[in-house]
Design a protein around this motif. Structure first.
Motif, PDB file in Angstrom:
ATOM      1  N   THR A  90      10.582  -2.063  11.688  1.00 32.89           N
ATOM      2  CA  THR A  90       9.539  -1.138  11.249  1.00 32.89           C
ATOM      3  C   THR A  90       8.403  -1.070  12.265  1.00 32.89           C
ATOM      4  OG1 THR A  90       8.158  -2.769  10.116  1.00 32.89           O
ATOM      5  CG2 THR A  90      10.040  -1.887   8.879  1.00 32.89           C
ATOM      6  N   PRO A  91       7.490  -0.104  12.104  1.00 30.88           N
ATOM      7  CA  PRO A  91       6.317  -0.053  12.995  1.00 30.88           C
ATOM      8  C   PRO A  91       5.462  -1.318  12.959  1.00 30.88           C
ATOM      9  CG  PRO A  91       6.584   2.049  11.881  1.00 30.88           C
ATOM     10  CD  PRO A  91       7.582   1.111  11.257  1.00 30.88           C
ATOM     11  N   ILE A 179     -10.471  -8.387  14.339  1.00 30.14           N
ATOM     12  CA  ILE A 179      -9.464  -8.247  15.392  1.00 30.14           C
ATOM     13  C   ILE A 179      -9.292  -6.759  15.674  1.00 30.14           C
ATOM     14  CG2 ILE A 179      -7.074  -8.704  16.055  1.00 30.14           C
ATOM     15  CD1 ILE A 179      -7.096 -11.041  14.068  1.00 30.14           C
ATOM     16  N   GLU A 180      -9.741  -6.306  16.826  1.00 27.02           N
ATOM     17  CA  GLU A 180      -9.846  -4.869  17.081  1.00 27.02           C
ATOM     18  C   GLU A 180      -8.517  -4.211  17.445  1.00 27.02           C
ATOM     19  OE1 GLU A 180     -12.861  -4.231  19.971  1.00 27.02           O
ATOM     20  OE2 GLU A 180     -14.476  -5.034  18.723  1.00 27.02           O
ATOM     21  N   THR A 181      -7.582  -4.953  17.994  1.00 32.30           N
ATOM     22  CA  THR A 181      -6.354  -4.332  18.527  1.00 32.30           C
ATOM     23  C   THR A 181      -5.136  -4.666  17.673  1.00 32.30           C
ATOM     24  OG1 THR A 181      -6.030  -6.243  19.969  1.00 32.30           O
ATOM     25  CG2 THR A 181      -7.229  -4.350  20.885  1.00 32.30           C
ATOM     26  N   LEU A 182      -5.313  -4.670  16.381  1.00 28.47           N
ATOM     27  CA  LEU A 182      -4.212  -5.047  15.497  1.00 28.47           C
ATOM     28  C   LEU A 182      -3.107  -3.994  15.481  1.00 28.47           C
ATOM     29  CD1 LEU A 182      -3.124  -7.078  13.455  1.00 28.47           C
ATOM     30  CD2 LEU A 182      -4.369  -5.877  11.669  1.00 28.47           C
ATOM     31  N   ARG A 185      -3.688   3.928  15.519  1.00 30.76           N
ATOM     32  CA  ARG A 185      -3.733   4.893  14.423  1.00 30.76           C
ATOM     33  C   ARG A 185      -2.356   5.520  14.189  1.00 30.76           C
ATOM     34  NH1 ARG A 185      -7.251   7.922  11.353  1.00 30.76           N
ATOM     35  NH2 ARG A 185      -6.385   9.931  10.681  1.00 30.76           N
ATOM     36  N   LYS A 186      -1.621   5.774  15.261  1.00 25.67           N
ATOM     37  CA  LYS A 186      -0.306   6.394  15.113  1.00 25.67           C
ATOM     38  C   LYS A 186       0.618   5.498  14.300  1.00 25.67           C
ATOM     39  CE  LYS A 186       3.538   8.375  17.724  1.00 25.67           C
ATOM     40  NZ  LYS A 186       4.088   8.669  19.076  1.00 25.67           N
ATOM     41  N   GLU A 187       0.525   4.186  14.537  1.00 23.58           N
ATOM     42  CA  GLU A 187       1.391   3.250  13.802  1.00 23.58           C
ATOM     43  C   GLU A 187       1.051   3.207  12.326  1.00 23.58           C
ATOM     44  OE1 GLU A 187       2.016   0.386  17.708  1.00 23.58           O
ATOM     45  OE2 GLU A 187       0.595  -0.167  16.124  1.00 23.58           O
ATOM     46  N   ILE A 188      -0.223   3.255  11.992  1.00 27.86           N
ATOM     47  CA  ILE A 188      -0.599   3.257  10.575  1.00 27.86           C
ATOM     48  C   ILE A 188      -0.263   4.585   9.915  1.00 27.86           C
ATOM     49  CG2 ILE A 188      -3.000   3.918  10.997  1.00 27.86           C
ATOM     50  CD1 ILE A 188      -1.726   1.649   8.226  1.00 27.86           C
ATOM     51  N   GLU A 189      -0.307   5.674  10.682  1.00 22.19           N
ATOM     52  CA  GLU A 189       0.099   6.974  10.127  1.00 22.19           C
ATOM     53  C   GLU A 189       1.563   6.960   9.703  1.00 22.19           C
ATOM     54  OE1 GLU A 189      -0.811   9.863  13.108  1.00 22.19           O
ATOM     55  OE2 GLU A 189      -2.910  10.102  12.472  1.00 22.19           O
ATOM     56  N   LEU A 201      -5.470   8.115   4.976  1.00 16.90           N
ATOM     57  CA  LEU A 201      -4.797   7.070   5.728  1.00 16.90           C
ATOM     58  C   LEU A 201      -4.654   5.819   4.859  1.00 16.90           C
ATOM     59  CD1 LEU A 201      -3.792   7.066   8.670  1.00 16.90           C
ATOM     60  CD2 LEU A 201      -5.853   5.795   9.267  1.00 16.90           C
ATOM     61  N   GLY A 202      -3.528   5.121   5.008  1.00 17.76           N
ATOM     62  CA  GLY A 202      -3.283   3.930   4.203  1.00 17.76           C
ATOM     63  C   GLY A 202      -4.318   2.840   4.443  1.00 17.76           C
ATOM     64  N   GLN A 203      -4.486   1.981   3.438  1.00 19.17           N
ATOM     65  CA  GLN A 203      -5.417   0.854   3.514  1.00 19.17           C
ATOM     66  C   GLN A 203      -4.644  -0.390   3.937  1.00 19.17           C
ATOM     67  OE1 GLN A 203      -7.546   0.018  -0.150  1.00 19.17           O
ATOM     68  NE2 GLN A 203      -7.876  -2.116   0.438  1.00 19.17           N
TER      69      GLN A 203
END
Length: 467
Positions: A90-91, A179-182, A185-189, A201-203
């Motif tokens: 998965t992403p 942690i800024e680089t977790l 945005r494309k991956e959470i989309e 957008l998901g939480q």
């Protein structure tokens, strides 16, 4: 390298999972001599397989995340399954969280707010502090944990220790970790379930727990994708129709969305089999899709770090629209007439939505939630409070006609038509029943809360009118 090791770890448990899920049961025959004996053995194995499959709990599905140009493809596919699904590739695999360990987070994350419990009770409940029933002292429950702020090194050190008289658990939005680089945005989309009515957008949340920490049985109104980064978790899940046996707390209670049935009873083999439960152990590199309104009890099998994405469901958005509509009543009618009209309103709406006899339905979706609260009152208090609600549920149109005009009834019926269409947009009947019960509670509260403290009448009203 770590990622590859974790993938192999997950792969090592696949064979055990397949038997548990009832996907494959095979018979070894290589040592069998003679074709006739082989035929007899295979026939016996087939008979045993048929018998065995009828005894297995409900099955979940497994899938590999499909990479496609259609952003919504996988989430739409998952919703269409109507059951939990274990996913791989998965992403989440691209996120920094895929490589988390307690040692890494002890160096990289912020201070952590921790829920702590002292003693042998390892079960943590969700606690909604400001629910309407908390206005009445009788219904107030104490917070079942204490909240402590720990420096990150101290918390992750405690998380890795053996039980020392305290259980530790922490969760929240990932932004709290600093942690800024977790993830991008494309991956959470890609992991967001986009609804037709809202595009949000998901939480993303983190979940850190020591061995044996358990989340009380509950449902979420959101779609849930849960990814294990480190450790392993056991998920015991039940379909929405299991609410009849699990017994829900009132939606106005501080334990909203949770069950009266204890964790020890939920986890028995008899309960899992009877309620078509599903028992899954999730490992690093795996993601579990939990459909909205599916009940789940979650146990950390060892120190575990995980993340999840919640996305709003269509059912949740539908109910938000329903709650935004004003009731088609007039305050001038008075408390007694309002409650009688409300019963007329519920009954006509229920008749449009369900095939269950009205009084039976109300017992299932409302009375069963409030009946246990009656035990909090003395016999003298019960006698008085029952007398307060005695006249609220003996309605007929004749009784109402002196106060409620024909035009008002027409307006009420039009409102019912609007609500019917909204409720029917929720396709699963058991989810519709749960939300109808929530709506009954909310509308009764709107009327009874016009006088301070009268919310305590709710259990007596439901008991008197629908028992």
């Amino acid at each position: 390298m770590k990622k590859k090791v974790k993938s192999l770890q997950a792969q090592a448990h696949e064979e055990a999972r397949e038997v548990n899920a009832g996907d494959e049961i095979s018979c070894s025959w290589k040592s069998i001599l003679g074709s006739s004996l082989l035929v007899l053995l295979l026939a016996g194995c087939s008979s045993w397989l048929l018998m065995r499959k009828t005894q297995l709990p409900a099955r979940y599905k497994e899938a590999v995340w499909s990479s496609t140009s259609d952003r919504d493809y996988m989430t739409k596919w998952l919703v269409g399954q109507g059951t939990p699904v274990v996913l791989r590739n998965t992403p989440f695999d691209k996120w920094a969280s895929a490589f988390w360990t307690p040692e890494i987070l002890a160096k990289e994350s912020n201070v952590v707010q921790v829920l702590s419990k002292k003693g042998t009770n390892n079960v943590f409940r969700y606690f909604a502090n400001d629910q309407p029933l908390s206005q009445v002292n009788k219904f107030v429950v104490s917070k079942p944990f204490i909240e402590v702020i720990y420096p990150r090194e101290r918390f992750f050190s405690l998380l890795n220790q053996q039980f020392n008289g305290h259980y530790y658990y922490s969760s929240g939005g990932v932004e709290l970790l600093g942690i800024e680089t977790l993830y991008s945005r494309k991956e959470i989309e890609l992991l967001t379930f986009w609804t037709t009515s809202k595009q949000e957008l998901g939480q993303v949340n983190f979940w850190f727990g020591m061995e044996n920490v358990t989340a009380y049985t509950h449902y979420d109104t959101s779609h849930n994708l849960h990814s294990i980064s480190y450790g392993k978790k056991r998920f015991v899940l039940f379909p929405p129709e299991a609410y009849l046996e699990l017994k829900l707390y009132p939606c106005l209670h501080q334990f909203y969305r949770q069950t009266y049935m204890s964790v020890s009873d939920v986890l028995t083999a008899d309960t899992i089999q009877k309620l078509n439960g599903i028992d899954i152990t999730l490992y690093p590199g795996e993601v579990l899709y939990i459909p909205s309104y599916w009940f789940h009890c979650v146990i950390t099998m060892e120190t575990t770090l995980s993340v999840n994405v919640w996305s709003q469901s269509e059912a949740y958005n539908t109910m938000e629209n329903i709650y935004s509509l004003p009731l088609p009543f007039e305050e001038s009618w008075g408390r007694e007439t309002l409650m009688k009209t409300l019963d007329y309103f519920w009954k006509k709406l229920a008749t449009e939505l369900f095939h269950t006899e009205y009084k039976t339905l109300m017992k299932q979706v409302a009375l069963e939630r409030y009946k246990p609260l009656l035990k909090l009152f003395t016999k003298k208090e019960k006698l008085y409070l029952f007398s307060e609600v005695r006249s609220y549920c003996r309605y007929t149109n004749v009784h109402l006609s002196g106060v409620v005009s024909k035009e008002s009834f027409q307006h009420i019926d039009q409102h019912i038509d609007t609500l019917k269409n909204l409720f029917l947009a929720i396709p699963v009947q058991s989810i519709r029943e749960i939300n109808f019960g929530n709506y009954v509670e909310h509308t009764a509260f709107r009327i009874l809360s016009s006088r301070s403290g009268d919310v305590l009448l709710l259990p007596f009203y439901f008991q008197h009118c629908y028992s």
